[in-house]
Design a protein around this motif. Structure first.
Motif, PDB file in Angstrom:
ATOM      1  N   ASP A  58      29.540  42.596 -19.692  1.00  0.00           N
ATOM      2  CA  ASP A  58      29.005  41.886 -18.534  1.00  0.00           C
ATOM      3  C   ASP A  58      29.318  42.546 -17.194  1.00  0.00           C
ATOM      4  O   ASP A  58      29.179  41.901 -16.148  1.00  0.00           O
ATOM      5  N   GLU A 115      26.262  42.213 -14.858  1.00  0.00           N
ATOM      6  CA  GLU A 115      25.978  40.824 -14.506  1.00  0.00           C
ATOM      7  C   GLU A 115      27.066  40.258 -13.591  1.00  0.00           C
ATOM      8  O   GLU A 115      26.775  39.550 -12.620  1.00  0.00           O
ATOM      9  N   ASP A 121      26.643  41.498 -10.069  1.00  0.00           N
ATOM     10  CA  ASP A 121      25.553  40.821  -9.379  1.00  0.00           C
ATOM     11  C   ASP A 121      25.958  39.442  -8.874  1.00  0.00           C
ATOM     12  O   ASP A 121      25.299  38.877  -7.992  1.00  0.00           O
ATOM     13  N   ARG A 173      21.740  43.460 -21.492  1.00  0.00           N
ATOM     14  CA  ARG A 173      22.767  42.686 -22.171  1.00  0.00           C
ATOM     15  C   ARG A 173      22.823  43.082 -23.645  1.00  0.00           C
ATOM     16  O   ARG A 173      21.825  43.002 -24.372  1.00  0.00           O
TER      17      ARG A 173
END
Length: 301
Positions: A178, A181, A184, A272
């Protein structure tokens, strides 16, 4: 089974099915009583994580504007559930049931909540040791509680540390997967020392110039996860066959996430990583064979 408990189990089964296909598949290998209790504990962990991260069943993380208020909600509902009160939230009520049935120590439950407190405080790891401490709170202690669900006594100083290792392996794999992610959403769990060593600015992780170095750190995390995964397998020698089978299946399925992150390099920063259904089914068979021979994982004395 009372009607209330049956409803909580049904809700927890739906939660794990939607929140983690990997854990849901592995949980089917438990005996019925252990399976239900594993679902109940998972439901509470998933709900706490969703509250803390602004997610829905582990998906679509968002920036949380009121982290301290969410932490207070987690603590309040947990306290009420452990006191035997109905909270109005099935996932917290599920904790009340499984904690009472398995005599899970309150200290472990509080240790897990302490991980959400770190996030709410905007904590960041400076060293690898800091990172592992965080991983203990958010996942290692969950491994220990799951071991107790499988019947491991709280005084077992040989098996519980290996259960903790498995939780660490899972969380390290999560963090490796991750990185993009998290960046972000304004988070970075990579130790600041690691970033300094590679010249990465933690405030600008998405700079294209950092991609090769960031992929190398993801691989470093994934390889660290693999070390803890190997250590965790040792603990399965003390488990009943079906529990060992489930644990080894989860270890293999989730371990593949870390291995894919390491193999995919920069691509894993944007897409992902997950294991396919076919790969999961393959681990059900491989872990069955491992469980039959789980004595091979016992440390040499």
């Amino acid at each position: 089974m009372t009607a209330d408990r049956a409803a909580l189990v049904a809700q927890a089964r739906e939660t794990i099915g939607r929140g983690s296909q990997s854990f849901a598949m592995a949980s089917k290998l438990f005996d019925p009583d252990t399976r239900e209790r594993a679902w109940l504990l998972y439901a509470w962990c998933r709900r706490c994580d969703d509250l803390a991260d602004g997610q829905a069943l582990g998906h679509d993380m968002s920036v949380v504007a009121d982290p301290q208020a969410r932490l207070a909600e987690i603590r309040n509902k947990t306290d009420r559930a452990l006191a035997g009160e109905a909270t109005g939230d099935p996932s917290f009520d599920a904790l009340g049931v499984v904690a009472q049935e398995c005599e899970i120590p309150r200290a472990l439950i509080d240790d897990h909540i302490a991980g959400f407190a770190l996030d709410a405080d905007g904590w960041v790891p400076e060293t690898e040791e800091d990172l592992l401490r965080y991983c203990y709170h958010v996942a290692g202690v969950v491994g220990m509680m799951m071991a107790m669900v499988m019947g491991v006594p709280p005084e077992d100083e040989n098996t519980l540390p290996r259960a903790e290792d498995l939780g660490l392996a899972f969380q390290l794999a999560n963090i490796a997967r991750d990185i993009g992610e998290d960046a972000d959403n304004g988070r970075c769990y990579l130790p600041r020392q690691w970033l300094a060593e590679t010249g990465i600015d933690p405030e600008n992780l998405r700079d294209p110039a950092y991609r090769p170095a960031l992929a190398a750190l993801a691989k470093r995390l994934a390889e660290l996860a693999g070390q803890y995964e190997d250590r965790a397998r040792i603990g399965t020698a003390a488990l009943p066959f079906r529990s060992a089978w489930a644990v080894l299946a989860a270890a293999g399925i989730y371990g593949d996430i870390a291995r894919k992150v390491a193999a995919r390099g920069e691509v894993a920063l944007d897409e992902r990583v997950f294991t396919t259904r076919r790969e999961k089914l393959g681990w059900l068979f491989k872990s069955w064979r491992q469980a039959l021979n789980r004595g091979q994982f016992a440390p040499v004395r």
